[in-house]
Design a protein around this motif. Sequence first.
Motif, PDB file in Angstrom:
ATOM      1  N   SER A 137       0.846  -1.188   0.000  1.00 53.03           N
ATOM      2  CA  SER A 137       0.000   0.000   0.000  1.00 53.03           C
ATOM      3  C   SER A 137       0.879   1.234   0.000  1.00 53.03           C
ATOM      4  CB  SER A 137      -0.911   0.008   1.235  1.00 53.03           C
ATOM      5  OG  SER A 137      -1.735  -1.132   1.253  1.00 53.03           O
ATOM      6  N   GLN A 138       0.311   2.326  -0.382  1.00 56.16           N
ATOM      7  CA  GLN A 138       1.019   3.593  -0.375  1.00 56.16           C
ATOM      8  C   GLN A 138       1.043   4.157   1.045  1.00 56.16           C
ATOM      9  OE1 GLN A 138      -0.876   5.990  -3.452  1.00 56.16           O
ATOM     10  NE2 GLN A 138       0.897   5.667  -4.760  1.00 56.16           N
ATOM     11  N   VAL A 139       2.234   4.235   1.604  1.00 51.54           N
ATOM     12  CA  VAL A 139       2.390   4.813   2.935  1.00 51.54           C
ATOM     13  C   VAL A 139       2.197   6.317   2.839  1.00 51.54           C
ATOM     14  CG1 VAL A 139       3.970   5.128   4.861  1.00 51.54           C
ATOM     15  CG2 VAL A 139       3.965   2.979   3.597  1.00 51.54           C
ATOM     16  N   LYS A 140       1.461   6.881   3.782  1.00 50.86           N
ATOM     17  CA  LYS A 140       1.181   8.312   3.778  1.00 50.86           C
ATOM     18  C   LYS A 140       1.926   8.993   4.929  1.00 50.86           C
ATOM     19  CE  LYS A 140      -3.427   7.781   1.743  1.00 50.86           C
ATOM     20  NZ  LYS A 140      -4.882   8.047   1.894  1.00 50.86           N
ATOM     21  N   ILE A 141       2.565  10.097   4.620  1.00 52.81           N
ATOM     22  CA  ILE A 141       3.271  10.903   5.606  1.00 52.81           C
ATOM     23  C   ILE A 141       2.480  12.183   5.817  1.00 52.81           C
ATOM     24  CG2 ILE A 141       5.439  12.021   6.220  1.00 52.81           C
ATOM     25  CD1 ILE A 141       5.698   9.047   5.923  1.00 52.81           C
ATOM     26  N   SER A 142       2.324  12.593   7.063  1.00 55.02           N
ATOM     27  CA  SER A 142       1.578  13.818   7.355  1.00 55.02           C
ATOM     28  C   SER A 142       2.368  14.713   8.299  1.00 55.02           C
ATOM     29  CB  SER A 142       0.210  13.489   7.973  1.00 55.02           C
ATOM     30  OG  SER A 142       0.370  12.852   9.228  1.00 55.02           O
ATOM     31  N   VAL A 143       2.119  16.003   8.192  1.00 51.45           N
ATOM     32  CA  VAL A 143       2.683  17.004   9.086  1.00 51.45           C
ATOM     33  C   VAL A 143       1.519  17.819   9.637  1.00 51.45           C
ATOM     34  CG1 VAL A 143       4.218  18.984   9.299  1.00 51.45           C
ATOM     35  CG2 VAL A 143       4.816  17.107   7.766  1.00 51.45           C
ATOM     36  N   GLN A 144       1.493  18.022  10.951  1.00 50.78           N
ATOM     37  CA  GLN A 144       0.365  18.726  11.542  1.00 50.78           C
ATOM     38  C   GLN A 144       0.814  19.612  12.702  1.00 50.78           C
ATOM     39  OE1 GLN A 144      -1.914  15.222  12.926  1.00 50.78           O
ATOM     40  NE2 GLN A 144      -1.591  15.965  15.004  1.00 50.78           N
ATOM     41  N   GLY A 145      -0.017  20.578  13.003  1.00 54.09           N
ATOM     42  CA  GLY A 145       0.217  21.466  14.136  1.00 54.09           C
ATOM     43  C   GLY A 145      -1.114  21.923  14.693  1.00 54.09           C
ATOM     44  N   VAL A 169       4.683  14.742  13.311  1.00 56.07           N
ATOM     45  CA  VAL A 169       4.812  14.072  12.022  1.00 56.07           C
ATOM     46  C   VAL A 169       4.141  12.716  12.162  1.00 56.07           C
ATOM     47  CG1 VAL A 169       6.397  13.119  10.317  1.00 56.07           C
ATOM     48  CG2 VAL A 169       6.964  15.245  11.489  1.00 56.07           C
ATOM     49  N   GLY A 170       3.289  12.372  11.206  1.00 62.02           N
ATOM     50  CA  GLY A 170       2.551  11.119  11.273  1.00 62.02           C
ATOM     51  C   GLY A 170       2.852  10.203  10.098  1.00 62.02           C
ATOM     52  N   VAL A 171       2.660   8.900  10.323  1.00 64.97           N
ATOM     53  CA  VAL A 171       2.813   7.897   9.274  1.00 64.97           C
ATOM     54  C   VAL A 171       1.556   7.029   9.275  1.00 64.97           C
ATOM     55  CG1 VAL A 171       4.222   6.039   8.347  1.00 64.97           C
ATOM     56  CG2 VAL A 171       5.300   7.858   9.683  1.00 64.97           C
ATOM     57  N   GLU A 172       0.982   6.836   8.119  1.00 61.91           N
ATOM     58  CA  GLU A 172      -0.240   6.032   7.989  1.00 61.91           C
ATOM     59  C   GLU A 172       0.003   4.870   7.040  1.00 61.91           C
ATOM     60  OE1 GLU A 172      -5.022   6.537   6.952  1.00 61.91           O
ATOM     61  OE2 GLU A 172      -3.672   8.279   6.929  1.00 61.91           O
ATOM     62  N   PHE A 173      -0.344   3.662   7.501  1.00 62.27           N
ATOM     63  CA  PHE A 173      -0.178   2.450   6.703  1.00 62.27           C
ATOM     64  C   PHE A 173      -1.561   1.927   6.315  1.00 62.27           C
ATOM     65  CE2 PHE A 173       3.306   2.733   9.731  1.00 62.27           C
ATOM     66  CZ  PHE A 173       4.416   2.627   8.905  1.00 62.27           C
ATOM     67  N   PRO A 174      -2.019   2.171   5.089  1.00 64.07           N
ATOM     68  CA  PRO A 174      -3.332   1.684   4.672  1.00 64.07           C
ATOM     69  C   PRO A 174      -3.386   0.163   4.622  1.00 64.07           C
ATOM     70  CG  PRO A 174      -2.555   3.439   3.220  1.00 64.07           C
ATOM     71  CD  PRO A 174      -1.391   3.021   4.061  1.00 64.07           C
ATOM     72  N   CYS A 179      -0.995  15.914   4.135  1.00 66.62           N
ATOM     73  CA  CYS A 179      -0.346  14.606   3.975  1.00 66.62           C
ATOM     74  C   CYS A 179       0.002  14.384   2.517  1.00 66.62           C
ATOM     75  CB  CYS A 179      -1.244  13.495   4.489  1.00 66.62           C
ATOM     76  SG  CYS A 179      -2.814  13.318   3.626  1.00 66.62           S
ATOM     77  N   PHE A 180       0.922  13.465   2.293  1.00 67.69           N
ATOM     78  CA  PHE A 180       1.322  13.119   0.929  1.00 67.69           C
ATOM     79  C   PHE A 180       1.729  11.654   0.911  1.00 67.69           C
ATOM     80  CE2 PHE A 180       4.877  14.884   3.220  1.00 67.69           C
ATOM     81  CZ  PHE A 180       5.907  13.973   3.005  1.00 67.69           C
ATOM     82  N   ASN A 181       1.664  11.045  -0.238  1.00 64.08           N
ATOM     83  CA  ASN A 181       2.020   9.639  -0.380  1.00 64.08           C
ATOM     84  C   ASN A 181       3.528   9.506  -0.462  1.00 64.08           C
ATOM     85  OD1 ASN A 181      -0.686   8.809  -0.444  1.00 64.08           O
ATOM     86  ND2 ASN A 181      -0.815   9.150  -2.655  1.00 64.08           N
ATOM     87  N   ALA A 182       4.063   8.534   0.281  1.00 56.87           N
ATOM     88  CA  ALA A 182       5.509   8.308   0.289  1.00 56.87           C
ATOM     89  C   ALA A 182       5.928   7.313  -0.780  1.00 56.87           C
ATOM     90  CB  ALA A 182       5.945   7.808   1.660  1.00 56.87           C
ATOM     91  N   GLY A 183       4.978   6.815  -1.527  1.00 59.27           N
ATOM     92  CA  GLY A 183       5.289   5.849  -2.578  1.00 59.27           C
ATOM     93  C   GLY A 183       5.121   4.426  -2.093  1.00 59.27           C
TER      94      GLY A 183
END
Length: 256
Positions: A20-28, A51-56, A250-254
């Motif tokens: 799956s496409q891992v998603k990286i996010s930045v939040q405040g 900083v977050g990492v999401e694994f679909p 967020c953006f996809n890390a590939g």
Amino acid sequence: MKKHLLIALVLGLSTTICHSQVKISVQGGTGLTGITQNENYNANFGYRFGVGVEFPIDKTWSMQTGLQLLNRSYSIDEAVTALGITETGKQIYMGLGIDSKINGIYLQVPIKVAAYLPLNNNCGLQFSGGPYIALGIGGKSKLNWVLATNERYDDDDFITPSEGNGATLVNGEATHKTFDKNEGLKCLDIGLSLGVDFKYKCLFAGIGAEYSLLPIDKEFPKDLFKYSFQEDQTLVSPHNIGIEFHVGFCFNAGKR
């Protein structure tokens, strides 16, 4: 058979996540934090960045983690008075004013399960929940207090310190590191968090709630003023509690 089935399930889940496409996010954002079981300290707003990492896992479910830097604080700024009569008939007036702020900086790692509910092709709601673990790494706490006392025999109207002579004023202040080993709070915090985010393409905004499962201190006065006046010596073990608001992208890390 059960062992083989469990291994197959784990391998299947791992394969799904890895492809799956891992998603990286930045939040405040900001958080409003307080403590339970205490009648004096008020909740304060503090900052949080992460900083977050999401694994679909599939189109609906995913696993989330990351690293957050956040601030938790609570404070008192008020005064109370007390009046007592001794065995000799004297009236004793006491006024206590306290200005105190407990401020802690934490590094926090959430571990959440999330479910995405699409509203259309571009936006949707994501619900998440799970445990977190946090470590206190800094912050300073202060305590300023002023005690005013006056006494006289019980004959006429009582004279307060501002109305007559003989008043005694005592004040003091103390500052220490919030997670000091001797007089500070416990630095380890483990708790539960729930949240919901509105997502639009790569942008999101959300709200969350947190509750600590570990006490910040095992000997904390339930009522600091009554404790100071020797009226109630009850000690409690308060927990962190709060809500937080955040925005981010967020953006996809590939593919991995």
